[in-house]
Design a protein around this motif. Sequence first.
Motif, short mmCIF file in Angstrom:
data_model
loop_
_atom_site.label_atom_id
_atom_site.label_comp_id
_atom_site.label_asym_id
_atom_site.label_seq_id
_atom_site.Cartn_x
_atom_site.Cartn_y
_atom_site.Cartn_z
N TRP A 253 3.54 2.52 -2.77
CA TRP A 253 2.48 3.19 -2.03
C TRP A 253 2.51 4.69 -2.30
O TRP A 253 1.48 5.32 -2.58
CB TRP A 253 2.64 2.89 -0.53
N VAL B 113 -3.39 0.96 -4.29
CA VAL B 113 -2.21 1.24 -3.47
C VAL B 113 -2.37 0.82 -2.01
O VAL B 113 -1.36 0.72 -1.30
CB VAL B 113 -1.77 2.72 -3.56
N THR B 114 -3.58 0.57 -1.57
CA THR B 114 -3.77 0.19 -0.16
C THR B 114 -3.00 -1.09 0.21
O THR B 114 -2.37 -1.12 1.27
CB THR B 114 -5.26 0.10 0.18
N PHE C 181 -0.19 -1.99 -0.92
CA PHE C 181 1.20 -1.57 -0.80
C PHE C 181 1.45 -0.92 0.56
O PHE C 181 2.50 -1.11 1.18
CB PHE C 181 1.59 -0.61 -1.92
N ALA C 182 0.47 -0.14 1.03
CA ALA C 182 0.59 0.48 2.36
C ALA C 182 0.66 -0.60 3.43
O ALA C 182 1.47 -0.50 4.37
CB ALA C 182 -0.59 1.42 2.61
N THR D 205 4.02 -2.40 3.22
CA THR D 205 5.06 -1.54 3.79
C THR D 205 5.10 -1.72 5.30
O THR D 205 6.16 -1.86 5.90
CB THR D 205 4.78 -0.06 3.45
N TYR E 21 -0.50 6.92 7.73
CA TYR E 21 -1.63 5.99 7.69
C TYR E 21 -2.95 6.71 8.00
O TYR E 21 -3.98 6.38 7.42
CB TYR E 21 -1.39 4.79 8.61
N HIS F 35 -3.77 8.35 4.77
CA HIS F 35 -4.30 7.35 3.85
C HIS F 35 -5.78 7.07 4.18
O HIS F 35 -6.61 7.00 3.27
CB HIS F 35 -3.47 6.06 3.96
#
Length: 145
Positions: free
Chosen positions: A18, A55-56, A58-59, A62, A95, A98
């Motif tokens: 991320w 990458v979202t 992955f966020a 996580t 977040y 993000h």
Amino acid sequence: MSLLLLYKALHVFFMVAWFAGIFYLPRLFVYHAETSSADCDATFKVMERRLLYFVTPFALLTLVFGVLLIIAYGKAWFAASSWLHIKLLLVLLLYVYHGWCFKLLADFKHNRNQHSSRFYRIFNELPVLLLLAIILLAILKPPLY
């Protein structure tokens, strides 16, 4: 192998993946804000969108493995871990950051960017500082209250 260690390993893996994207995306915003070329503008729009959507997940993963870690450690551990409460507040800020990237992406997409490359250079540093604080809390586990 314990589930706890598997959750921890996957949490760290997805966090690193991320952050690879969350460090690079604002750098693309810097270059995008500096360009006046229509061709470059179009290229940056594609690169930024693809990176953020890449990458979202992955966020989200996580978050999933972080929650699984908390569940695995238990309620008593969570209640006694004051450092974790602060860490979670900082993670919440990540977040929000993000999500803000999605707003900035939309602004570039619709040619509504109002920010300078200097703004994006500063914006680029925020997750670095948050990550440093989060890692220090997670490793040192200081008793805060």
